[in-house]
Scaffold this motif. Sequence first.
Motif, short mmCIF file in Angstrom:
data_model
loop_
_atom_site.label_atom_id
_atom_site.label_comp_id
_atom_site.label_asym_id
_atom_site.label_seq_id
_atom_site.Cartn_x
_atom_site.Cartn_y
_atom_site.Cartn_z
N PRO A 23 0.83 -1.21 0.00
CA PRO A 23 0.00 0.00 0.00
C PRO A 23 0.86 1.27 0.00
O PRO A 23 1.81 1.39 0.78
CB PRO A 23 -0.81 -0.12 1.29
CG PRO A 23 -0.75 -1.58 1.66
CD PRO A 23 0.59 -2.05 1.19
N VAL A 24 0.52 2.19 -0.90
CA VAL A 24 1.23 3.47 -1.01
C VAL A 24 0.18 4.57 -1.12
O VAL A 24 -0.78 4.45 -1.88
CB VAL A 24 2.15 3.49 -2.25
CG1 VAL A 24 2.83 4.84 -2.38
CG2 VAL A 24 3.20 2.39 -2.17
N ILE A 25 0.38 5.65 -0.35
CA ILE A 25 -0.50 6.81 -0.44
C ILE A 25 0.36 8.00 -0.85
O ILE A 25 1.31 8.36 -0.15
CB ILE A 25 -1.20 7.10 0.90
CG1 ILE A 25 -2.04 5.89 1.35
CG2 ILE A 25 -2.09 8.33 0.79
CD1 ILE A 25 -2.68 6.07 2.70
N THR A 50 -3.84 10.01 -2.49
CA THR A 50 -4.25 9.02 -3.49
C THR A 50 -3.74 7.65 -3.08
O THR A 50 -2.54 7.44 -2.95
CB THR A 50 -3.70 9.38 -4.88
OG1 THR A 50 -4.17 10.68 -5.25
CG2 THR A 50 -4.16 8.37 -5.92
N GLU A 51 -4.67 6.70 -2.85
CA GLU A 51 -4.30 5.36 -2.40
C GLU A 51 -3.95 4.47 -3.59
O GLU A 51 -4.73 4.35 -4.54
CB GLU A 51 -5.44 4.73 -1.60
CG GLU A 51 -5.77 5.49 -0.32
CD GLU A 51 -6.84 4.81 0.50
OE1 GLU A 51 -7.33 3.75 0.05
OE2 GLU A 51 -7.21 5.33 1.57
N LEU A 52 -2.76 3.87 -3.54
CA LEU A 52 -2.27 3.01 -4.61
C LEU A 52 -1.71 1.74 -4.02
O LEU A 52 -1.57 1.61 -2.80
CB LEU A 52 -1.17 3.73 -5.41
CG LEU A 52 -1.51 5.11 -6.00
CD1 LEU A 52 -0.24 5.78 -6.46
CD2 LEU A 52 -2.50 4.98 -7.14
N ILE A 111 4.26 11.24 0.93
CA ILE A 111 4.15 9.82 0.55
C ILE A 111 4.18 8.97 1.81
O ILE A 111 5.05 9.15 2.67
CB ILE A 111 5.30 9.42 -0.40
CG1 ILE A 111 5.28 10.28 -1.67
CG2 ILE A 111 5.20 7.94 -0.76
CD1 ILE A 111 6.45 10.02 -2.58
N THR A 112 3.24 8.02 1.92
CA THR A 112 3.18 7.08 3.05
C THR A 112 3.20 5.67 2.50
O THR A 112 2.43 5.33 1.59
CB THR A 112 1.90 7.30 3.88
OG1 THR A 112 1.85 8.65 4.32
CG2 THR A 112 1.89 6.38 5.09
N LEU A 113 4.08 4.82 3.05
CA LEU A 113 4.19 3.42 2.63
C LEU A 113 3.96 2.52 3.84
O LEU A 113 4.39 2.82 4.95
CB LEU A 113 5.57 3.12 2.05
CG LEU A 113 6.03 3.91 0.83
CD1 LEU A 113 6.86 5.11 1.26
CD2 LEU A 113 6.85 3.03 -0.11
N ASN A 114 3.28 1.38 3.57
CA ASN A 114 3.08 0.35 4.59
C ASN A 114 3.96 -0.84 4.21
O ASN A 114 3.58 -1.69 3.43
CB ASN A 114 1.61 -0.07 4.66
CG ASN A 114 1.34 -1.04 5.79
OD1 ASN A 114 2.25 -1.65 6.35
ND2 ASN A 114 0.08 -1.20 6.14
#
Length: 513
Positions: free
Chosen positions: A262-264, A268-270, A290-293
């Motif tokens: 998951p990347v935001i 925008t969720e991608l 940018i946020t990454l899980n």
Amino acid sequence: MDKRAVVLITMLFLLSLSIVSAQPSLLLEVAQKSFKAKPGETILVPVVLSNVGNETAENVTLYVSGPAVEGFLYGSEFIKKVEPGEKIEKTLPIYIENPKAGVYELKVVARVGKMLTEVPISLRVLTKVSYSIDIDVEDRYLFGEDVTITLKVSSSSNGVIFGDVSYEIYRENVSIAEKSVHNIFLYPEYPKNKWEYVIFLPKPGVGKYTILVRTNFGGLSKTITKSFEVYQRNLRYETKFEKGIIYVRVLDEEGNGVGGIPVIIEGTELKTDSYGMAFIEAKEPGTYHITLNLDGKIVETFVEVKKLFITYEQRNETLLVHVRDSAGKGIASVTIEAIGPLGKTYSVTDENGTALINLNETGFGSISLKAESDRYLGAEAIIAVKEPQKPETQTPTQTTSTPINQTTPIPPAKPKDYGNLPIILVLSAVLFGSTSYLALFRPLKFEEQLDRYYFVKVRAPRMRELQNFRYEKAINAVEARATKGRVTIEDGKVIWEIDKLEPGEEAFLQVIL
């Protein structure tokens, strides 16, 4: 009555007695009248058959008769001859496969001809406790995922059984949960012969887990264990801004792309694709969050998107284009595209951010300027340049002596010769009009390949919307996606279709080779 009549009556009476008694008479004896057994067992029924008549009994069949119930197999015996006064002992087997538990009424039968001799017996089928247990859980889970565990008990007994189930969960040999469930009834019929219990562990921590399940039904105890692992990969990521696109790529320890992360990007969720890539088009300058899980590890980073700004000045037949950032610093190595009435030309900015355009190559009038760089959002402008006036050449005056009282005639002025200038002006007007049309009324399309990625960008004209756009490319594509419209891959071609783009709106296609 005379003596002859008495003798005749006596003879007839004796004859009738001999006819009545001249037949076999079978006596069937079963010493044990009731039996009990469990499924899978065989019982033996002892039988004594006696001929109490004065005639031989031939072709006698001994067998057990019962209800038409699945799960029983009855034995039989065939006796060819039983003499008068003879006793025969036999044993008739009954095999119990898996009938339902309960009492069944049976008969032991001796048959000779049409004569039947029956003795009733009863058979009690006992409950056989038979069941299986299982734990439904995966072997491995990524850190950050929920874990669902299902305990299962399935009965194959021929009757109702009941009992208890208890479980314990350990993490690295430390107990984290335990519970008991009592008075669970299981029936022989589906679906009541099954019992399930769901355990939910929300996002457990990294480590090895063991589940221990104990059951007891009908006095039969069982135990089962199963383990699973919650793991976290050592993931790393890369971010960059290039050619108007913000890219995020997630890699594993071996440098391979990791999909499904998951990347935001700025809300925008991608999710990363099979190559570990996620991207969006950056339409405005600024700082993108940018946020990454990364397998439960939340990472935040930023990408700075800067925009180019262009100014210009004309020096005779040369156009100086200055490219700067928002702070006013000149940007080197920026490609400048200039389109004018006579054609198109390119230039690149120097270390001060200045590029020189030869206006003789573009022509004068309306000029379209476009600045592009991989590291910045591009800039565009439409400017007007004038053709510089050429200096007039002066002819030196020559003095001649004129006689007194003599007048020199002055010839009439000749019309000035412009040569091919009118034709050039007409052609310039035509080219200027067509170039303006290209800039304002026709769509623009750009294509470029970067490593394993092929990019296409289309922009609608500034003065009207673009409808029913279709793009086809014969290319060996693995995957394709677009910011707008429909993309299909068929017969070795990529087909991109867009119903409508607003004036000046852009759309982007990415093809993975």
